[in-house]
Scaffold this motif. Structure first.
Motif, PDB file in Angstrom:
ATOM      1  N   HIS A  64     -24.323 -11.722  62.426  1.00 40.41           N
ATOM      2  CA  HIS A  64     -23.108 -11.343  61.693  1.00 40.41           C
ATOM      3  C   HIS A  64     -22.485 -12.580  61.052  1.00 40.41           C
ATOM      4  O   HIS A  64     -21.666 -13.268  61.658  1.00 40.41           O
ATOM      5  CB  HIS A  64     -22.114 -10.670  62.647  1.00 40.41           C
ATOM      6  CG  HIS A  64     -20.965  -9.994  61.961  1.00 40.41           C
ATOM      7  ND1 HIS A  64     -20.326  -8.903  62.495  1.00 40.41           N
ATOM      8  CD2 HIS A  64     -20.333 -10.255  60.788  1.00 40.41           C
ATOM      9  CE1 HIS A  64     -19.357  -8.518  61.674  1.00 40.41           C
ATOM     10  NE2 HIS A  64     -19.326  -9.337  60.640  1.00 40.41           N
ATOM     11  N   HIS A  66     -21.032 -14.257  57.069  1.00 43.65           N
ATOM     12  CA  HIS A  66     -20.624 -13.975  55.679  1.00 43.65           C
ATOM     13  C   HIS A  66     -20.573 -15.289  54.914  1.00 43.65           C
ATOM     14  O   HIS A  66     -19.531 -15.935  54.862  1.00 43.65           O
ATOM     15  CB  HIS A  66     -19.240 -13.336  55.638  1.00 43.65           C
ATOM     16  CG  HIS A  66     -19.131 -12.021  56.353  1.00 43.65           C
ATOM     17  ND1 HIS A  66     -19.577 -10.843  55.817  1.00 43.65           N
ATOM     18  CD2 HIS A  66     -18.611 -11.695  57.566  1.00 43.65           C
ATOM     19  CE1 HIS A  66     -19.338  -9.846  56.658  1.00 43.65           C
ATOM     20  NE2 HIS A  66     -18.760 -10.336  57.734  1.00 43.65           N
ATOM     21  N   LYS A 155     -23.710  -1.439  56.944  1.00 41.74           N
ATOM     22  CA  LYS A 155     -22.375  -1.585  57.516  1.00 41.74           C
ATOM     23  C   LYS A 155     -21.371  -0.780  56.706  1.00 41.74           C
ATOM     24  O   LYS A 155     -21.392  -0.795  55.474  1.00 41.74           O
ATOM     25  CB  LYS A 155     -21.968  -3.056  57.531  1.00 41.74           C
ATOM     26  CG  LYS A 155     -20.626  -3.334  58.210  1.00 41.74           C
ATOM     27  CD  LYS A 155     -20.308  -4.835  58.122  1.00 41.74           C
ATOM     28  CE  LYS A 155     -19.005  -5.197  58.811  1.00 41.74           C
ATOM     29  NZ  LYS A 155     -18.631  -6.598  58.513  1.00 41.74           N
ATOM     30  N   HIS A 244     -18.115  -6.710  65.875  1.00 39.19           N
ATOM     31  CA  HIS A 244     -16.958  -7.504  66.337  1.00 39.19           C
ATOM     32  C   HIS A 244     -15.965  -6.708  67.174  1.00 39.19           C
ATOM     33  O   HIS A 244     -14.769  -6.656  66.866  1.00 39.19           O
ATOM     34  CB  HIS A 244     -16.266  -8.223  65.186  1.00 39.19           C
ATOM     35  CG  HIS A 244     -15.969  -7.401  63.956  1.00 39.19           C
ATOM     36  ND1 HIS A 244     -15.430  -6.150  64.004  1.00 39.19           N
ATOM     37  CD2 HIS A 244     -16.147  -7.682  62.636  1.00 39.19           C
ATOM     38  CE1 HIS A 244     -15.281  -5.698  62.771  1.00 39.19           C
ATOM     39  NE2 HIS A 244     -15.710  -6.600  61.933  1.00 39.19           N
ATOM     40  N   ASP A 320     -19.336 -13.373  63.241  1.00 39.81           N
ATOM     41  CA  ASP A 320     -18.523 -12.910  62.110  1.00 39.81           C
ATOM     42  C   ASP A 320     -18.024 -14.127  61.320  1.00 39.81           C
ATOM     43  O   ASP A 320     -16.903 -14.136  60.805  1.00 39.81           O
ATOM     44  CB  ASP A 320     -17.347 -12.042  62.592  1.00 39.81           C
ATOM     45  CG  ASP A 320     -16.701 -11.258  61.454  1.00 39.81           C
ATOM     46  OD1 ASP A 320     -17.279 -11.220  60.353  1.00 39.81           O
ATOM     47  OD2 ASP A 320     -15.619 -10.696  61.673  1.00 39.81           O
TER      48      ASP A 320
HETATM   49 ZN   LIG Z   1     -17.802  -9.316  59.281  1.00 44.46          ZN
END
Ligand SMILES: [Zn+2]
Length: 466
Positions: A64, A66, A155, A244, A320
């Motif tokens: 996870h 970004h 997602k 998360h 995340d």
């Molecule tokens: Zn995320």
């Protein structure tokens, strides 16, 4: 083919520890040989790594992240180049990042766009999940094309109305489509419709400090959305992975679904294990550094999350990772917490923070490796190529010094962001060497990798489905 012998170390796997040597040939692990009295097999190699007193781990897998993600008119601060380099410093050898469909665009064009960002730029291997933010007939058909292209996890968001938000009906349609192929739907489970009302009330009442980000997203609304996602997945007979997870209400819903035999899985992140609403309440806008969604929770949730990790109701720890600099980016929300870009840095520290959990008695050594590497590999179709130290697997190997001491700080980290969420935190344990497919990326504390070494991983289906 060049060969490397990692000798003298203790291999830690999801099933236990073993004193063994590892011979790497080219990109693969060739031999794992247990050291035992009376056994006299000698192996030679071009390079010898002395791992005496060290752990030898399968490389971390962070499912996870970004990198360069568009959010609220800005981009997360790490590129695929800087972010994967930082990951390697922390013992992570694979990331799975999110391609983000913008409304009105196609999934395949989105995938092309993310390949253009990542291909040739990564220091370690990478895969993609697909964020589906526009459910329509075309998109639903394209999900099958994504699966054929090695992207079989989708997602969706119950939060962020007007941006990524999907209605229950849209979620059901996408889940039905995913279920036909056995693909997994990943869910950001927070009730965004209700949250937006609380946010509007707070702003109208002049409650604009960062702490209100947490206060307007109460844990009950994560619990409610998690339960709703679980029911929708049950109706669609679709595997569900809650991303998360931060609240014990959500954990209870996941535990119940798992007890009922449903294909429901969940991850949490280090920030929810170590940080809390108190950090969001730091004065002088410092709390903005800790704005992410779901928000950091009151401290009492932390024990539940550690317990969930031990009981396997939480199967994975990811980061995340979505860094925004304090200066110029987080500052966009001065005077209005709802304009603070959502996200925190962390890709570099996941393995260390979980090792700190081992030192503190929260996790066993094998469980550390399981939640950080082996289960992510199996959950997202990368096993046994990744996530294990075994003959035939990729030589993604971390030499970890369990006795080293380090202090986490923005002054020494390698992420492209101007603050650390863990500034000043002292950690026992540190990466010495990280190999990606047999090549050193971190070599005894020095960066030795190369941009573009990392290759795209076409992934299979979730290997836990029953
Ligand atoms: Zn995320």
């Amino acid at each position: 083919m060049s060969t490397t012998l990692i000798a003298g170390g203790t291999i830690v796997t999801a099933s236990g520890t073993i004193d063994a040597d590892v011979l790497v040939e080219g990109e693969k692990i060739a031999v794992v040989l247990a050291r035992q009295p009376g056994l006299n097999v000698s192996m030679t190699a071009d390079r010898l790594i002395d791992a005496t007193g060290k752990y030898v781990l399968p490389g971390g897998i962070d499912v996870h992240t970004h990198m360069e993600m568009p959010f609220g008119g800005t981009f997360s601060a790490d590129t695929f180049e800087t972010g994967t380099r930082a990951a390697a410093w922390g013992g992570t050898t694979t990331i799975v990042d999110f391609a983000v469909q913008a409304k009105g665009t196609s999934l395949l064009a989105t995938l092309d766009k993310w390949h253009a960002k990542a291909d040739g730029n990564c220091a370690i291997d990478y895969g993609f999940h697909m964020i589906v933010s526009d459910v329509n007939d075309t998109t639903l058909k394209e999900m099958d094309s994504c699966i054929a292209a090695g992207v079989n996890s989708f997602k969706m968001f119950m939060a962020y109305p007007g941006v990524f938000y999907a209605t229950d009906g849209e979620i059901l349609l996408a889940m039905q489509q995913a279920a036909r192929s056995g693909a997994t739907v990943m869910m950001h489970a927070e009730n965004g419709i209700a949250i937006d009302q609380l946010v509007a009330q707070a702003i109208a009442a002049g409650r604009t400090d960062p702490v209100n980000h947490g206060l307007t997203r109460p844990p009950e609304l994560e619990g409610e959305a998690t339960s709703r996602a679980i029911v929708l997945a049950q109706v669609a007979n679709c595997p569900l992975y809650i991303v998360h997870l931060s609240a014990r209400q959500a954990l209870a819903a996941v535990a119940e679904a798992r007890d009922n035999g449903q294909n429901v899985f969940a991850e949490t992140c280090p920030q929810y294990l170590y940080l809390s609403l108190d950090d969001l309440a730091r004065p002088d806008f410092e709390g903005a550094k800790f704005v992410a969604s779901p928000p950091l929770r009151p401290k009492e949730h932390q024990d539940s999350l550690w317990r969930g990790l031990r009981s396997n109701d939480l199967s994975v720890v990811s980061t995340d990772h979505c860094p925004f600099c304090f200066k110029d980016q987080k500052e966009l929300g001065r005077g209005d917490f709802s304009k603070i870009p959502n996200g925190m840095p962390g890709v570099e520290h996941r393995m260390d923070l979980l090792h700190a959990g081992v030192v503190a008695g929260q996790l066993t050594l094998p469980r550390w490796v399981e939640v950080a590497s082996t289960t992510p590999a199996r959950m997202f179709g990368l096993y046994p190529r990744k996530g294990v130290i075994a003959a035939g697997s990729d030589a993604d190997i971390v030499i970890y010094d369990p006795a080293a001491r380090q202090t986490l700080s923005a002054a020494t980290h390698h992420m492209n962001v101007d603050y650390s969420a863990y500034e000043g935190m002292e950690i026992t344990g540190q990466v010495v060497t990280t190999l990606s497919r047999g090549r050193p990326v971190i070599d005894e504390g020095t960066y030795a990798g190369s941009t573009g070494h990392g290759t795209f991983l076409s992934r299979g289906l979730n290997q836990y489905l029953v």
